[in-house]
Design a protein around this motif. Structure first.
Motif, PDB file in Angstrom:
ATOM      1  N   MET A  16       0.824  -1.204   0.000  1.00 39.26           N
ATOM      2  CA  MET A  16       0.000   0.000   0.000  1.00 39.26           C
ATOM      3  C   MET A  16       0.859   1.255   0.000  1.00 39.26           C
ATOM      4  O   MET A  16       1.861   1.342   0.716  1.00 39.26           O
ATOM      5  CB  MET A  16      -0.919   0.001   1.217  1.00 39.26           C
ATOM      6  N   SER A  17       0.459   2.233  -0.801  1.00 38.99           N
ATOM      7  CA  SER A  17       1.149   3.515  -0.808  1.00 38.99           C
ATOM      8  C   SER A  17       0.998   4.179   0.559  1.00 38.99           C
ATOM      9  O   SER A  17      -0.098   4.242   1.111  1.00 38.99           O
ATOM     10  CB  SER A  17       0.563   4.421  -1.890  1.00 38.99           C
ATOM     11  N   GLY A  18       2.116   4.627   1.109  1.00 46.11           N
ATOM     12  CA  GLY A  18       2.090   5.235   2.436  1.00 46.11           C
ATOM     13  C   GLY A  18       2.373   4.258   3.553  1.00 46.11           C
ATOM     14  O   GLY A  18       2.413   4.640   4.727  1.00 46.11           O
ATOM     15  N   ALA A  19       2.592   2.974   3.206  1.00 43.50           N
ATOM     16  CA  ALA A  19       2.833   1.962   4.233  1.00 43.50           C
ATOM     17  C   ALA A  19       4.301   1.852   4.622  1.00 43.50           C
ATOM     18  O   ALA A  19       4.636   1.105   5.537  1.00 43.50           O
ATOM     19  CB  ALA A  19       2.317   0.598   3.775  1.00 43.50           C
ATOM     20  N   GLY A  20       5.192   2.579   3.921  1.00 39.65           N
ATOM     21  CA  GLY A  20       6.580   2.602   4.358  1.00 39.65           C
ATOM     22  C   GLY A  20       7.567   1.944   3.422  1.00 39.65           C
ATOM     23  O   GLY A  20       8.631   1.506   3.862  1.00 39.65           O
ATOM     24  N   ARG A  21       7.282   1.881   2.121  1.00 36.64           N
ATOM     25  CA  ARG A  21       8.208   1.228   1.195  1.00 36.64           C
ATOM     26  C   ARG A  21       9.584   1.893   1.204  1.00 36.64           C
ATOM     27  O   ARG A  21      10.613   1.214   1.198  1.00 36.64           O
ATOM     28  CB  ARG A  21       7.631   1.230  -0.226  1.00 36.64           C
ATOM     29  N   SER A  22       9.613   3.225   1.206  1.00 38.93           N
ATOM     30  CA  SER A  22      10.896   3.933   1.179  1.00 38.93           C
ATOM     31  C   SER A  22      11.699   3.672   2.449  1.00 38.93           C
ATOM     32  O   SER A  22      12.922   3.492   2.390  1.00 38.93           O
ATOM     33  CB  SER A  22      10.661   5.440   1.011  1.00 38.93           C
ATOM     34  N   THR A  23      11.027   3.639   3.589  1.00 40.34           N
ATOM     35  CA  THR A  23      11.714   3.381   4.855  1.00 40.34           C
ATOM     36  C   THR A  23      12.330   1.988   4.860  1.00 40.34           C
ATOM     37  O   THR A  23      13.487   1.796   5.260  1.00 40.34           O
ATOM     38  CB  THR A  23      10.734   3.522   6.032  1.00 40.34           C
ATOM     39  N   VAL A  24      11.573   0.993   4.411  1.00 44.61           N
ATOM     40  CA  VAL A  24      12.079  -0.377   4.350  1.00 44.61           C
ATOM     41  C   VAL A  24      13.232  -0.467   3.361  1.00 44.61           C
ATOM     42  O   VAL A  24      14.254  -1.122   3.627  1.00 44.61           O
ATOM     43  CB  VAL A  24      10.950  -1.350   3.972  1.00 44.61           C
ATOM     44  N   ALA A  25      13.107   0.191   2.219  1.00 45.85           N
ATOM     45  CA  ALA A  25      14.171   0.162   1.214  1.00 45.85           C
ATOM     46  C   ALA A  25      15.457   0.763   1.770  1.00 45.85           C
ATOM     47  O   ALA A  25      16.555   0.225   1.555  1.00 45.85           O
ATOM     48  CB  ALA A  25      13.726   0.914  -0.036  1.00 45.85           C
ATOM     49  N   ASN A  26      15.357   1.874   2.492  1.00 46.08           N
ATOM     50  CA  ASN A  26      16.541   2.504   3.076  1.00 46.08           C
ATOM     51  C   ASN A  26      17.202   1.592   4.105  1.00 46.08           C
ATOM     52  O   ASN A  26      18.434   1.502   4.177  1.00 46.08           O
ATOM     53  CB  ASN A  26      16.160   3.836   3.721  1.00 46.08           C
ATOM     54  N   ALA A  27      16.367   0.923   4.911  1.00 48.87           N
ATOM     55  CA  ALA A  27      16.916   0.015   5.922  1.00 48.87           C
ATOM     56  C   ALA A  27      17.626  -1.161   5.271  1.00 48.87           C
ATOM     57  O   ALA A  27      18.692  -1.602   5.726  1.00 48.87           O
ATOM     58  CB  ALA A  27      15.802  -0.472   6.849  1.00 48.87           C
ATOM     59  N   LEU A  28      17.045  -1.691   4.190  1.00 47.23           N
ATOM     60  CA  LEU A  28      17.682  -2.795   3.475  1.00 47.23           C
ATOM     61  C   LEU A  28      18.983  -2.359   2.815  1.00 47.23           C
ATOM     62  O   LEU A  28      19.970  -3.107   2.780  1.00 47.23           O
ATOM     63  CB  LEU A  28      16.722  -3.357   2.424  1.00 47.23           C
ATOM     64  N   GLU A  29      19.001  -1.136   2.297  1.00 45.61           N
ATOM     65  CA  GLU A  29      20.226  -0.608   1.703  1.00 45.61           C
ATOM     66  C   GLU A  29      21.327  -0.510   2.753  1.00 45.61           C
ATOM     67  O   GLU A  29      22.501  -0.814   2.467  1.00 45.61           O
ATOM     68  CB  GLU A  29      19.956   0.758   1.078  1.00 45.61           C
ATOM     69  N   ASP A  30      20.962  -0.115   3.972  1.00 49.12           N
ATOM     70  CA  ASP A  30      21.939  -0.053   5.063  1.00 49.12           C
ATOM     71  C   ASP A  30      22.497  -1.435   5.398  1.00 49.12           C
ATOM     72  O   ASP A  30      23.615  -1.546   5.927  1.00 49.12           O
ATOM     73  CB  ASP A  30      21.306   0.564   6.309  1.00 49.12           C
ATOM     74  N   LEU A  31      21.719  -2.475   5.116  1.00 57.05           N
ATOM     75  CA  LEU A  31      22.158  -3.844   5.389  1.00 57.05           C
ATOM     76  C   LEU A  31      22.985  -4.428   4.238  1.00 57.05           C
ATOM     77  O   LEU A  31      23.409  -5.577   4.306  1.00 57.05           O
ATOM     78  CB  LEU A  31      20.945  -4.750   5.638  1.00 57.05           C
ATOM     79  N   GLY A  32      23.187  -3.635   3.193  1.00 50.64           N
ATOM     80  CA  GLY A  32      24.022  -4.094   2.097  1.00 50.64           C
ATOM     81  C   GLY A  32      23.288  -4.567   0.861  1.00 50.64           C
ATOM     82  O   GLY A  32      23.915  -5.056  -0.090  1.00 50.64           O
ATOM     83  N   TRP A  33      21.970  -4.436   0.838  1.00 46.50           N
ATOM     84  CA  TRP A  33      21.212  -4.815  -0.352  1.00 46.50           C
ATOM     85  C   TRP A  33      21.358  -3.716  -1.416  1.00 46.50           C
ATOM     86  O   TRP A  33      21.451  -2.525  -1.098  1.00 46.50           O
ATOM     87  CB  TRP A  33      19.734  -5.000  -0.025  1.00 46.50           C
ATOM     88  N   TYR A  34      21.329  -4.108  -2.691  1.00 44.89           N
ATOM     89  CA  TYR A  34      21.328  -3.154  -3.796  1.00 44.89           C
ATOM     90  C   TYR A  34      19.866  -2.835  -4.119  1.00 44.89           C
ATOM     91  O   TYR A  34      19.112  -3.711  -4.557  1.00 44.89           O
ATOM     92  CB  TYR A  34      22.027  -3.736  -5.016  1.00 44.89           C
TER      93      TYR A  34
END
Length: 292
Positions: A16-34
């Protein structure tokens, strides 16, 4: 099939839009995901092929997808089927209640991506939920972000995916109180309201299921030990089957009226028992402990 392809991990993050996709993506990027945001699904296979030829430079890929593709469910199903021939692919779906989504959009004063098509903000959310219903049901991991702020969602994401290199099954056990609402992002749920409530015992009321006095009270009630033993026995072949089917994350919620006594005590007992099963790695949280 190359050795590298066997190791490659791909997460498709949607919801869902507004459910936090960008936040999750940033956290995954911090963990080393591309992380690639708004990558057309048709190009994801190309990216995966490039990663395979890169000699291990991109072993973990995240593709963030939004609702603007009308045939999103069919497109993702076809893409996942194709990619799973050479990689481990999972779909992560982010959700939140309608009132929370409305509040978030109103706070940032941005239109919903389907608002122009549907009419109002509420209509846009309703239309999006209808379009994503099948996709949510088929996703490998569902995260309800309604109760998370940005920092809590980042922490939850790190806890969920930081052990990706650990073989086996990641089992999340949480206690909760029914009076605060049932969790919507769990695979399994157990109801402890069949046991006597320590709330009605004067000396136990201020304590919680973490305290030994409450634990002893709950676990000594008729049916408690039988439930624990039989439920673990029932879960054991199920969790083993999940591992055979490459389901990496499973969530179990244990509820009682307030999420303070019975559910907390039983969740702790279940977590201890289930952590002893082969290949099962358990995390434990108490959603509503301290709310009263």
């Amino acid at each position: 099939m190359s050795d590298q392809a066997m190791k490659q991990e791909i997460l498709i993050v949607t919801g869902m839009s507004g459910a936090g996709r960008s936040t999750v993506a940033n956290a995954l990027e911090d963990l080393g995901w591309y992380v690639v945001d708004n990558l057309p699904l048709a190009m994801l296979k190309t990216l995966a092929d490039m990663a395979d030829r890169s000699g291990g430079a991109l072993p973990k890929i995240v593709a963030v997808i939004d609702v603007r593709g009308r045939d999103l469910f069919e497109d993702i199903q076809a893409t996942v089927t194709e990619l799973r021939q050479t990689a481990t692919v999972r779909v992560v779906f982010l959700d939140a209640t309608d009132d929370i989504l409305v509040r978030r959009y109103e706070s940032v004063r941005r239109p919903h991506p389907l608002q122009i098509e549907a009419g109002s903000l509420v209509d846009g959310i309703k239309l999006e939920r209808e379009r994503l219903q099948e996709l949510r049901a088929s996703s490998d991991v569902v995260i309800d972000t309604s109760r998370y702020n940005v920092h809590e969602l980042s922490t939850a994401t790190r806890e969920l995916f930081s052990d990706e290199d650990t073989p086996g099954l990641q089992l999340s056990v949480q206690s909760f109180g029914f009076k605060y609402g049932t969790p919507t992002d769990v695979d399994l749920m157990a109801d402890m309201r069949f046991l006597p409530n320590p709330f009605w015992e004067t000396e136990l009321r201020p304590l919680t299921g973490v305290d030994v006095e409450v634990k002893d009270f709950v676990m000594s009630r008729e049916g408690a030990q039988e439930f624990l033993e039989n439920y673990v026995a029932a879960l054991e072949p199920m969790l083993a089957g999940y591992q055979r089917e490459n389901k990496r994350h499973v969530s179990l919620a244990v509820g009682c009226t307030g999420g303070k006594h019975r559910s907390v005590a039983m969740a702790r007992e279940l977590a201890d028992r289930l952590a002893a099963l082969p290949g099962v790695h358990v995390s434990l949280r108490h959603r509503d402990l301290g709310r009263e």
